[in-house]
Motif scaffolding. Structure first.
Motif, PDB file in Angstrom:
ATOM      1  N   ARG A  84       0.840  -1.195   0.000  1.00  0.00           N
ATOM      2  CA  ARG A  84       0.000   0.000   0.000  1.00  0.00           C
ATOM      3  C   ARG A  84       0.875   1.244   0.000  1.00  0.00           C
ATOM      4  O   ARG A  84       0.601   2.220  -0.700  1.00  0.00           O
ATOM      5  CB  ARG A  84      -0.907  -0.016   1.224  1.00  0.00           C
ATOM      6  CG  ARG A  84      -1.813   1.218   1.286  1.00  0.00           C
ATOM      7  CD  ARG A  84      -2.844   1.137   2.378  1.00  0.00           C
ATOM      8  NE  ARG A  84      -3.814   0.093   2.116  1.00  0.00           N
ATOM      9  CZ  ARG A  84      -3.966  -0.980   2.860  1.00  0.00           C
ATOM     10  NH1 ARG A  84      -3.200  -1.178   3.919  1.00  0.00           N
ATOM     11  NH2 ARG A  84      -4.889  -1.886   2.562  1.00  0.00           N
TER      12      ARG A  84
ATOM     13  N   HIS B 271       0.707   3.983  -2.901  1.00  0.00           N
ATOM     14  CA  HIS B 271       0.438   5.392  -2.597  1.00  0.00           C
ATOM     15  C   HIS B 271       1.586   6.255  -3.098  1.00  0.00           C
ATOM     16  O   HIS B 271       1.365   7.338  -3.667  1.00  0.00           O
ATOM     17  CB  HIS B 271       0.265   5.581  -1.080  1.00  0.00           C
ATOM     18  CG  HIS B 271      -1.086   5.187  -0.589  1.00  0.00           C
ATOM     19  ND1 HIS B 271      -1.585   5.614   0.619  1.00  0.00           N
ATOM     20  CD2 HIS B 271      -2.049   4.416  -1.138  1.00  0.00           C
ATOM     21  CE1 HIS B 271      -2.811   5.109   0.779  1.00  0.00           C
ATOM     22  NE2 HIS B 271      -3.114   4.380  -0.268  1.00  0.00           N
TER      23      HIS B 271
ATOM     24  N   ALA C  48       1.282   6.703  -6.825  1.00  0.00           N
ATOM     25  CA  ALA C  48       0.201   7.626  -7.209  1.00  0.00           C
ATOM     26  C   ALA C  48       0.592   9.061  -6.885  1.00  0.00           C
ATOM     27  O   ALA C  48       0.386   9.979  -7.692  1.00  0.00           O
ATOM     28  CB  ALA C  48      -1.088   7.254  -6.479  1.00  0.00           C
ATOM     29  N   LEU C  49       1.170   9.262  -5.719  1.00  0.00           N
ATOM     30  CA  LEU C  49       1.559  10.623  -5.313  1.00  0.00           C
ATOM     31  C   LEU C  49       2.671  11.154  -6.210  1.00  0.00           C
ATOM     32  O   LEU C  49       2.687  12.341  -6.557  1.00  0.00           O
ATOM     33  CB  LEU C  49       2.016  10.619  -3.854  1.00  0.00           C
ATOM     34  CG  LEU C  49       0.912  10.451  -2.814  1.00  0.00           C
ATOM     35  CD1 LEU C  49       1.496  10.090  -1.450  1.00  0.00           C
ATOM     36  CD2 LEU C  49       0.075  11.715  -2.702  1.00  0.00           C
TER      37      LEU C  49
ATOM     38  N   PHE D 277       1.387  12.247  -9.594  1.00  0.00           N
ATOM     39  CA  PHE D 277       0.692  13.524  -9.458  1.00  0.00           C
ATOM     40  C   PHE D 277       1.682  14.662  -9.263  1.00  0.00           C
ATOM     41  O   PHE D 277       1.537  15.740  -9.839  1.00  0.00           O
ATOM     42  CB  PHE D 277      -0.287  13.459  -8.288  1.00  0.00           C
ATOM     43  CG  PHE D 277      -1.055  14.725  -8.092  1.00  0.00           C
ATOM     44  CD1 PHE D 277      -0.653  15.656  -7.149  1.00  0.00           C
ATOM     45  CD2 PHE D 277      -2.170  15.006  -8.857  1.00  0.00           C
ATOM     46  CE1 PHE D 277      -1.338  16.841  -6.970  1.00  0.00           C
ATOM     47  CE2 PHE D 277      -2.868  16.193  -8.685  1.00  0.00           C
ATOM     48  CZ  PHE D 277      -2.459  17.113  -7.741  1.00  0.00           C
TER      49      PHE D 277
END
Lengths: 300, 319, 262
Positions: free
Chosen positions: A3, A7, A10-11, A14
């Motif tokens: 996880r 995360h 994904a971060l 972005f």
């Protein structure tokens, strides 16, 4: 752990997209590119003038720009003269393995890239704390994942800047110095670019450490500029004043700033490069963690 | 009954300011809880502490029965709409919501669908690819509401969610909140007490960092014990009415606009009382503007504040 | 994340610093010692004024000093064939200079060194001249390779010519003016044939493109003269000759440059 990594991914995606679209980063990137291209252009002009004078001296008539420099660079006689001038055979021989345009680019990128890295990284965390936009994220994921994604994103931004300036510098040099060996120049510039990126990582981490400690992005950016000056000054002082006894403290200072490993990065031997790389990566992690120790407990 | 959020003697200071001063309350799971308090009472601090954005100076916080909130332990179980926070200006609405959905542990193959669903609920689907800096204040607020309902959170904290919304969107937002009744616990901080009165079934009253009251809204408003009539043009002999209904306590406000009927809930219910009293009032020619059970939240809240102030001001007597 | 783990990079850094202090101090001491020794040994290099002083090291352009001149020159700086303006590099052997007590072997070694230095400078000059020529004549890669091959062939043939001459002199044949003229004739022929070869392999417009700048003599590698080092003594004309050889005081005709100024 899965996880955390998902995360982080994904971060980071972005963060990269957000950084690239950031107007502040765009301005700084443009300035960085301009500085690199102007430097290469000035070097080409100076080199052409020198070559003209040398051609008159050697009575060889006009030569394609860059040809004489390449010939001189490969000449054993010329190398012996440069070794005598520098006084350090290893350093001089390291320099000769690179075309002169690559050396110039290396000098520019080692000088400008830390400044660029600090300028873009210092406001990143402070701005999000100041505006409160980090609150939308930090109840969903760990602060460590968020900070790491900031670091990776900014490191990628610096890499992008270096890639663009590498391409621009090589293209400009190819246009101005038609006689230079294009392939070795490209390889040399790319190598120096990679080293400059490695050299910039601790500065990205230092910028984020400053950003994690402040709530004002402008103050953070100002401190980042001071940090750039300060680390350079410390490295110079350490080199000058290191010695025995109490003066060994300057050795510690030299080991705590990235500029203390710049000479090892210039050298072409793998051992020097590995030594510098290890230290720079450790400094990167240390700077980042120092900032995070504060940020992990900070009220948002 | 499971507890969704509990504060035990929580203290939080900002410098010399004591924002929370031993705050204690417990919100049951599944409730829609209103968090009410004057400016500076500690509402935003309470929600931020619950979401893990602040650290308490003392006391204990339990979120979903598991101690302080840690996103790595129960990811996606909590959502927050923070007050006074700006969305990243350069990112598009879609980019932001996709990121938040992924962090909320929405499965990757459902992210896009969930994002579109959330935007549809706030009527912003057509703005999915617009940078947030191009949105109006109200639109950004709607995006913030949408992000709080991504995934399947068990506890949703909403700080002043209706600020800046036009009446249509405010109504839509209320419907959205009401639709989650039973699915999750909602904690809504707001100054618009009439909105809370309609939505909430649990209330926490904060004042100066302490909880003046925490409990069922219905009970607190004594809705099972009163009926209140808003009158117009009353010209009835109220003494006669009182004599007609001696088992109920009827009282008229000084300005003659409010008639309160208190009854024993063990013997009567509101429908029965109203069924008898209303026809009598209409027969007497009294104009009825509205009938509501119990007190309004606003009047009850103000009463509570006043009592709290009196208790504070009352001189201590000692023997 | 456990807060203790956050300290790991800082502790690691502290460990690295502690471990690096001693080696850095040792390295600094060693460098300081080395620098001190270098300072003690180093002679300040004379300034390099003009690169063309390298060209003066070519022994055939420089008349052999007479015995009286050699006896008179008591300092190395007075030897005109010595590279007095050359800066001796730190790690290269110093350029030897003529001395009155020089043995033939030492003289040979000195001439060889001077020749090598001159050859290096000429190669540099030749490389630049070739690149200039290729750019001006607009040669493609194939034509440039053909040009390089023609020049290399010319130098090989010149070296063979001088090897043959050296062999004849070694076997006792005297160096007469006629011999000199024959060698000059043959060397000139090689240069002319190279011009013709260039006319055949290069674009027809190469002469117009390069104008007056192309001089094939600039492409001659001074190393072709290496075979003559062993027989340098034999290059002197026999005593009693009344006619000076054309082009200067030296016995070998000036093949590669104008006569020295009087």
């Amino acid at each position: 752990m899965n996880r955390f990594l998902s995360h982080l991914a994904a971060l980071t995606r972005f963060e990269i997209a957000d950084s690239v679209h950031s107007r502040r980063a765009a301005v700084v990137l443009a300035l960085y590119l301009a500085a690199a291209l102007l430097g290469v252009n000035a070097f080409a002009t100076a080199l052409q003038r020198l070559e003209q004078q040398l051609a008159e001296l050697l009575q060889t008539g006009p030569a394609p720009a860059g040809a004489l420099a390449d010939s001189l660079w490969k000449s054993a006689r010329f190398r012996q003269m440069i070794v005598a001038l520098i006084g350090d055979r290893e350093t001089a021989l390291s320099l000769f393995s690179m075309p002169p345009i690559a050396l110039l680019y290396g000098f520019l990128s080692f000088f400008y890239t830390p400044f660029f890295a600090l300028l873009v990284s210092t406001p990143r965390v402070a701005m999000e704390v100041y505006t409160g936009s980090c609150r939308f994220v930090l109840f969903r994921t760990s602060r460590m994942a968020w900070i790491l994604s900031k670091f990776i994103g900014q490191a990628v931004l610096v890499l992008l800047a270096l890639a663009l300036s590498t391409a621009g510098a090589w293209t400009l040099a190819r246009f101005r110095l038609t006689g230079m060996d294009a392939f070795s120049a490209a390889a040399g510039i790319a190598i120096m670019s990679g080293k400059a990126w490695l050299f910039s990582l601790p500065f990205v981490a230092l910028g984020l450490a400053i950003s994690q400690s402040l709530r004002s992005p402008n103050t953070a950016q100002a401190l980042g500029f001071l940090a750039w000056i300060g680390t350079g000054a410390l490295a110079w002082l350490a080199k000058r004043y290191a010695g025995e006894g109490i003066r060994m403290a300057w050795d510690v200072v030299a080991l705590l700033v990235p500029q203390g490993f710049q000479l090892e990065l210039w050298r072409m031997e793998f051992a020097s490069f590995a030594y510098a790389a290890l230290w720079l990566l450790v400094l990167t992690a240390a700077y980042l963690m120092l900032g995070f120790l504060h940020f992990s407990r900070q009220d948002l | 009954m499971k507890t969704a959020l509990a504060f035990h003697s929580v203290v939080k200071t900002y410098g010399s300011t004591r924002a929370l001063d031993g705050l204690s309350f417990a919100i049951p799971a599944g409730a829609i809880c209103g968090l009410v308090g004057s400016n500076g009472a500690g509402k935003t601090t309470t929600l931020a502490l619950a979401a893990g954005l602040l650290s308490p100076g003392a006391g204990r916080i339990e979120v979903l029965g598991n101690g302080p909130w840690d996103p790595s332990r129960k990811p996606g179980q909590l959502a927050l709409l923070p007050q006074d926070s700006i969305l990243p200006p350069e990112a598009t609405v879609g980019q932001l919501l996709r990121l938040y959905a992924r962090l909320q542990d929405v499965p990757p193959n459902r992210v896009e669908r969930d994002v579109e669903e959330a935007l549809s609920r706030v009527h912003l689907l057509d703005r999915k690819e617009a940078p947030t800096r191009t949105l109006s204040h109200g639109m950004r607020r709607r995006v913030m509401i949408a992000q709080a309902f991504l995934g399947n959170p068990a506890l949703i904290l909403l700080d002043e969610p209706l600020n800046g919304l036009d009446p249509r969107e405010a109504a839509a937002a209320r419907d959205l909140f009401a639709s989650w009744r039973g699915r999750a616990t909602l904690v809504i901080s707001s100054h618009v007490l009439s909105e809370l009165e309609r939505l909430c079934d649990f209330i926490v009253i904060l004042e100066k960092g302490k909880a003046l009251h925490a409990g069922s809204l219905t009970q607190w408003l004594r809705q099972e014990q009163r009926l209140i009539y808003e009158l117009e043009g009353a010209s009835l002999d109220w003494e006669i009415l009182r004599r007609e209904y001696p088992h109920w306590a009827l009282s008229l406000s000084p300005d003659g606009r409010l008639l309160e009927c208190r009854y024993d809930p063990a013997q009567w219910d509101a429908v029965e009382v109203n069924g008898r009293l209303l026809p009598r009032l209409l027969e007497a020619g009294v104009g009825i503007r509205a009938i509501r059970p119990g007190e309004t939240l606003e009047s009850r809240y103000l009463d509570t504040l006043a009592q709290g102030a009196q208790a504070h001001d009352r001189p201590e007597t000692g023997t | 994340m456990n807060r203790t783990a956050l300290w790991i990079p800082l502790v690691f850094l502290a460990g690295l610093i502690l471990g690096a202090l001693h080696p850095r101090a040792e390295l600094r001491r060693t460098r300081n010692e080395l620098e001190a020794r270098k300072k003690a040994e180093r002679t300040p290099p004379p300034p390099v004024e003009r690169l063309d002083r390298l060209l003066q090291m070519l022994p055939l352009d420089t008349p052999r000093p007479s015995a009286a001149e050699e006896r008179a020159s008591s300092t190395p700086a007075s030897d005109p064939s010595a590279p007095s303006a050359e800066s001796p590099p730190m790690n290269a052997p110093p350029v030897s200079r003529a001395s009155p007590d020089e043995t033939p072997e030492e003289r040979r070694a000195r001439f060889e060194e001077q020749l090598e230095q001159a050859a290096e400078a000429w190669r540099l000059r030749g490389e630049v001249a070739r690149q200039t020529f290729a750019a001006q004549a607009g040669l493609n890669a194939t034509e440039q390779a053909a040009f390089e091959a023609a020049i290399q062939s010319m130098n090989e043939r010149l070296e063979a010519l001088f090897s043959a001459l050296a062999e004849r002199l070694r076997q006792g044949e005297p160096m007469t003016p006629e011999t000199g003229l024959a060698v000059m004739h043959e060397a000139s022929g090689i240069l002319l044939e190279t011009y013709q070869e260039l006319d055949q392999t290069l674009p027809p417009t190469w002469r117009q493109e390069t104008g007056q700048n192309f001089d094939i003599v600039q492409q001659v590698d001074p190393g072709v003269l290496r075979p003559l080092l062993d027989v340098r003594e034999s290059l002197q004309p026999p005593t009693g000759g009344s006619l000076p050889p054309p082009g200067g005081r030296g016995p070998l005709p000036r093949l590669f440059g104008p006569p020295p100024a009087p």
